[in-house]
Scaffold this motif. Structure first.
Motif, mmCIF file in Angstrom:
data_model
loop_
_atom_site.group_PDB
_atom_site.id
_atom_site.type_symbol
_atom_site.label_atom_id
_atom_site.label_comp_id
_atom_site.label_asym_id
_atom_site.label_seq_id
_atom_site.Cartn_x
_atom_site.Cartn_y
_atom_site.Cartn_z
ATOM 1 N N LEU A 131 0.856 -1.185 0.000
ATOM 2 C CA LEU A 131 0.000 0.000 0.000
ATOM 3 C C LEU A 131 0.891 1.233 0.000
ATOM 4 C CD1 LEU A 131 -2.681 -1.010 2.647
ATOM 5 C CD2 LEU A 131 -3.033 -0.728 0.202
ATOM 6 N N PRO A 132 0.798 2.101 -1.004
ATOM 7 C CA PRO A 132 1.652 3.288 -1.030
ATOM 8 C C PRO A 132 1.488 4.173 0.206
ATOM 9 C CG PRO A 132 0.627 2.978 -3.152
ATOM 10 C CD PRO A 132 -0.004 1.994 -2.211
ATOM 11 N N SER A 133 0.297 4.203 0.763
ATOM 12 C CA SER A 133 0.066 5.025 1.954
ATOM 13 C C SER A 133 0.613 4.376 3.227
ATOM 14 C CB SER A 133 -1.428 5.306 2.127
ATOM 15 O OG SER A 133 -2.138 4.093 2.226
ATOM 16 N N MET A 134 0.829 3.044 3.190
ATOM 17 C CA MET A 134 1.385 2.303 4.330
ATOM 18 C C MET A 134 2.340 1.235 3.787
ATOM 19 S SD MET A 134 -2.006 1.959 6.791
ATOM 20 C CE MET A 134 -2.576 0.517 5.967
ATOM 21 N N PRO A 135 3.548 1.629 3.378
ATOM 22 C CA PRO A 135 4.467 0.685 2.715
ATOM 23 C C PRO A 135 4.835 -0.541 3.536
ATOM 24 C CG PRO A 135 5.297 2.931 2.594
ATOM 25 C CD PRO A 135 4.090 2.961 3.467
ATOM 26 N N GLU A 136 4.710 -0.467 4.829
ATOM 27 C CA GLU A 136 5.055 -1.629 5.660
ATOM 28 C C GLU A 136 3.958 -2.696 5.648
ATOM 29 O OE1 GLU A 136 2.552 1.080 7.894
ATOM 30 O OE2 GLU A 136 4.392 1.447 6.793
ATOM 31 N N GLU A 137 2.785 -2.348 5.149
ATOM 32 C CA GLU A 137 1.643 -3.265 5.094
ATOM 33 C C GLU A 137 1.824 -4.258 3.943
ATOM 34 O OE1 GLU A 137 -1.917 -4.609 6.694
ATOM 35 O OE2 GLU A 137 -0.800 -2.865 7.393
ATOM 36 N N SER A 138 1.643 -5.537 4.218
ATOM 37 C CA SER A 138 1.741 -6.575 3.187
ATOM 38 C C SER A 138 0.350 -7.008 2.751
ATOM 39 C CB SER A 138 2.491 -7.795 3.727
ATOM 40 O OG SER A 138 3.799 -7.447 4.039
ATOM 41 N N HIS A 139 0.262 -7.444 1.523
ATOM 42 C CA HIS A 139 -1.008 -7.944 0.995
ATOM 43 C C HIS A 139 -1.394 -9.202 1.774
ATOM 44 C CE1 HIS A 139 -3.876 -9.638 -1.868
ATOM 45 N NE2 HIS A 139 -3.982 -8.410 -2.351
ATOM 46 N N PRO A 140 -2.691 -9.392 2.058
ATOM 47 C CA PRO A 140 -3.095 -10.583 2.831
ATOM 48 C C PRO A 140 -2.730 -11.916 2.172
ATOM 49 C CG PRO A 140 -4.995 -9.156 2.384
ATOM 50 C CD PRO A 140 -3.806 -8.513 1.769
ATOM 51 N N LEU A 141 -2.575 -11.941 0.862
ATOM 52 C CA LEU A 141 -2.224 -13.186 0.161
ATOM 53 C C LEU A 141 -0.738 -13.284 -0.166
ATOM 54 C CD1 LEU A 141 -5.174 -13.320 -2.413
ATOM 55 C CD2 LEU A 141 -4.973 -14.570 -0.259
ATOM 56 N N HIS A 142 0.096 -12.470 0.480
ATOM 57 C CA HIS A 142 1.503 -12.383 0.081
ATOM 58 C C HIS A 142 2.258 -13.714 0.144
ATOM 59 C CE1 HIS A 142 2.312 -11.887 4.443
ATOM 60 N NE2 HIS A 142 3.495 -12.392 4.147
#
Length: 165
Positions: free
Chosen positions: A120-131
């Protein structure tokens, strides 16, 4: 959620495909990969609004649409005989996947599952749930029969049986 494909993974894939897109069809000011982009809502920085209301036939496009729109995107590419670069999940059991394979003009580049594939560009530390499971393919595709047939013709050499059965 406006997930963005990691440019450090996208750019090498585009180089391998020798793809030079000029417009990002499904983007926003937060997640666009190219300076010209089409947003889904009015945006002063966008080249246009709503990619489905544009003709794609003359565009050298990059498309990373929401997964639920993939069938519709493939249908538009086919109808308009458009050519471009598409990013899609590697989901062979989904109805869109055989259609995607028939539209290839080059062998796709597979991006393996990893924590920073999408963010997420607004929260770069956030990973996609399906990563942990999500693999993506970066594909050059076309709705033009001649381009698809040329690619499939080159692939036939791999399937020929030499000698008697």
């Amino acid at each position: 959620m406006e997930w963005r494909l990691n440019p450090n993974l996208l750019q090498p894939a585009l180089r391998l495909l020798n793809a030079h897109p000029s417009v990002d069809l499904f983007a926003s000011r937060l997640n666009h990969q190219f300076s010209r982009f089409v947003s889904y809502r009015p945006d002063p920085d966008a080249f246009a609004v709503d990619a489905f209301h544009l003709s794609w036939s003359k565009l050298n496009f990059y498309a990373f649409p929401p997964f639920c729109l993939l069938s519709r995107v493939l249908q538009k590419i086919k109808m308009e005989k458009a050519t471009g670069t598409l990013v899609a999940p590697l989901w062979p059991t989904q109805p869109f996947f055989p259609i995607l394979l028939k539209m290839l003009t080059q062998e796709p580049v597979v991006l393996s599952a990893r924590k920073k594939l999408l963010y997420l560009p607004s929260m770069p530390e956030e990973s996609h749930p399906l990563h942990r499971k999500l693999r993506l393919v970066v594909c050059k595709i076309s709705g033009s029969d001649s381009e698809k047939i040329d690619f499939r013709w080159r692939q036939q050499n791999y399937l020929w049986t030499h000698g008697a059965l």
